[in-house]
Each structure stands twice: as C-alpha cells, then as structure tokens.
Motif scaffolding. Structure first.
Motif, mmCIF file in Angstrom:
data_model
loop_
_atom_site.group_PDB
_atom_site.id
_atom_site.type_symbol
_atom_site.label_atom_id
_atom_site.label_comp_id
_atom_site.label_asym_id
_atom_site.label_seq_id
_atom_site.Cartn_x
_atom_site.Cartn_y
_atom_site.Cartn_z
ATOM 1 N N LYS A 223 0.834 -1.209 0.000
ATOM 2 C CA LYS A 223 0.000 0.000 0.000
ATOM 3 C C LYS A 223 0.868 1.259 0.000
ATOM 4 N N LYS A 225 3.901 1.648 -1.169
ATOM 5 C CA LYS A 225 4.532 1.833 -2.486
ATOM 6 C C LYS A 225 3.542 2.418 -3.481
ATOM 7 N N LYS A 226 2.311 1.941 -3.421
ATOM 8 C CA LYS A 226 1.267 2.417 -4.329
ATOM 9 C C LYS A 226 0.880 3.860 -4.040
ATOM 10 N N ASN A 227 0.873 4.242 -2.765
ATOM 11 C CA ASN A 227 0.367 5.570 -2.362
ATOM 12 C C ASN A 227 1.456 6.591 -2.062
#
Length: 346
Positions: A223, A225-227
C-alpha cells in the motif's frame, strides 16, 4: 562410644523425605511469621511516587488514589490499589507472577496494580517484564532489598508480599500469597465494593492477535509503495497499556491523526514471545524482531519506520514522546515530520 549404622536405601529415602519436610515446614513458618510482621489493617499506607526515569516527571503517587475533593468541592472517589512486592531473581515471586497477572487482567478496570521491585539491575528487570508481558506499573529504587526505604516503610521481610490499599489510603488486607489476594478481590467485587467508575475506562484493543505480522507488514508495504507513503509499525500488544494509549492518542488528536494518514501506512504489529504461546510462536516473534532490527530493546510500544521497500529507516523509543500519563502532541508531531517521505527524499 560410637554407633555405626548401615546406610540402606530405606534409611536414605527416609532421610531425604525428612529433609524435604523440614524445608517445607521452614518455608511455611517463615511465611506465617512474615504475615504477622506486616502493617496492620487500618494503618495509613506510606506514600511513594513513581517518576519518569528520563524526564523526572511524576507518573504515579499513591496518595493521589485516595478519595478527595476537587476544586468545586465535589468528592472524587478513591481507587483500590494492590501493591505487589517482588524481584525477578526471586523464585517464589516468579512462581506467583502469573497469578498477579491474572489479578491485573481481571480487575485492571476496577483497581490500580503497582509492582514494587527489589531488583538492582534495571535492564534485567525490564527484560523479565517484557519477556513475560507483565505490563502493569512498576516502582523500583534499584537498591539492595534491605537498603530500600519502601521495604522498611511496609515491613517487608519476605517476598512475594502484597498489600491491598483501600480508597481511603489505608491498609485493607495483606498477604504473602497472590491467590489469597485474588480471593479477597473476588469477595470485594461480589459485594459491589469495586467500581469501574473509580479507574480509567479500558482502552480499545487494537492489535489483531490472529494474523501473521510478517504478512501484515508486507501488505502495508504494498500500500505504501502504491500511495507514495512510508510504513510505521507500532510494535507491542493488547497486554501493553501504553501501546493502547498511543493508538487512542492517534485516533483522537486531530493534528497527529492527519499527519499519520497523510504520510504513513500505520499498523499495529502484535508481539508475543511468551513460551506459553508455543515454540512456533516464539520462533516467529524472533524472526519478526530480526526483520525490524530488534526494536524490543527499547521497550513497548516501539515505532519502526520503514520505507516503501521495507528498509528500516528509524526506530523510535516511545518514552521520549511521553508526558505525564499520556503523550505530548508536539513531540509526536516532531517525530512524524522527521520521517515522512518528503523529509527523507526531499
């Protein structure tokens, strides 16, 4: 005149059984004598204060638990308090500690439990408490038992020993057996004498003890890394009052809550290495600590900041964020601001 007896297996067995019986009798008599030496019921309990070892600020004072009047003249009910005198080097104390924990687990919303340790080595004491997840408040002078003021004040000549102090600040009961203290509390509770309103409401338990903490961290990293965030692992457990206090603080303090949500994946990582959890659980706990660079050496809760790749950037000792009986907003915000992705990457 000399008599010579042949040593037989029967004689030897009788001798060993006699020695064991004498040792048991000595222990029982010793405890009985000690019980008689304790402060009598009705005695005003000697006052003492627990302070933060780093800041010097007061954390607890026994006399504060007495029934008193507030500034408006209203009566503020006192709190029943159990004082448990012990030491980590004492075999009898270690044997009684699970019962003391049972007392704490059962009645921590109705009474104050305070351990009074006669340890001289702070590191060893904290390790013993941490390893066994004994999380109630502790007082220790870090002097030899007989040199401590509190042992003289409370007439302690045997450990473990425990006192029950009533809401008026007087000795209500004393014993050298933890199970007797449990029976006394049970009788008071059944009589309606222990009131939940007298102590702080129990904090919400936030640690999920049924999930794999390794998988929990991996999910948070994905999460992050994605955000475009980092991960903060608050390591501790539902057995740790200060862990629950911090979670409650994050939830209720608007500025801290916003800072956490804007920049971090904030997770509560459960730590349990008690042998009673089983060998597999202990091994997993050791692997978890190794992954996070052994943060348990700072006590609990402890905060581990990870970048999006899982690299440990910082381990934060939570005691530096405390103030009085809670946490300081300015200190917490300073810690968080220093370890945001923007602060690290520019």
């Amino acid at each position: 005149l000399i008599y010579i007896f042949e040593v037989t297996d029967i004689n030897r067995k009788l001798y060993e059984e006699t020695i064991i019986l004498l040792l048991l009798m000595t222990a029982v008599v010793g405890r009985a004598q000690t019980s008689l030496d304790l402060l009598p019921v009705g005695t005003e309990a000697p006052d003492f204060t627990i302070t933060d070892s780093k800041t010097g600020k007061k954390i607890f004072q026994l006399s504060d638990k007495k029934t008193q009047k507030d500034k408006d003249g209203k009566t503020v009910p006192g709190v029943w308090t159990v004082l448990d005198f012990w030491a980590s080097w004492c075999p009898d104390c270690r044997r009684d500690m699970p019962m003391v924990k049972a007392i704490y687990d059962k009645y921590n919303t109705k009474i104050q439990v305070v351990g009074v340790s006669f340890d001289t080595d702070e590191a060893k004491m904290k390790k013993y408490l941490g390893d066994n997840q004994y999380s109630w408040l502790q007082y220790c002078e870090f002097k030899k038992w007989k040199e401590t003021k509190i042992s003289k004040d409370y007439h302690i000549s045997w450990i473990p020993t425990s006192y029950l102090i009533n809401p008026e600040g007087k000795v209500a009961f004393s014993t050298v057996k933890a199970e007797e203290m449990m029976k006394k509390l049970d009788s008071l509770d059944q009589a309606g004498a222990l009131k939940p309103a007298q102590v702080q409401t129990a904090l919400k338990k936030v640690y999920n003890e049924s999930i794999d903490p390794m998988a929990q961290i991996d999910e948070a990293l994905a999460k992050a890394k994605k955000n475009g965030k980092f991960v903060i692992c608050q390591v501790g457990g539902n057995w740790c009052p200060w862990c629950l206090k911090f979670a409650d603080f994050v939830e209720k303090d608007a500025a801290v809550n916003k800072m956490v949500n804007d920049h971090f994946e904030y997770i509560h990582v459960n730590y349990n290495r008690r042998k009673t959890a089983g060998d597999a659980a202990v091994k997993k706990a050791e692997q978890l600590m190794k992954r996070l660079n052994n943060p348990q050496r700072f006590g609990f809760p402890v905060f581990v900041v990870l970048d999006e790749t899982g690299k440990v950037l910082h381990i934060q000792d939570s005691s530096f964020l405390e103030e009085g009986k809670g946490y300081n907003e300015e200190k917490v915000l300073r810690f968080l601001k220093s370890w945001t992705p923007q602060a690290i990457k520019g």
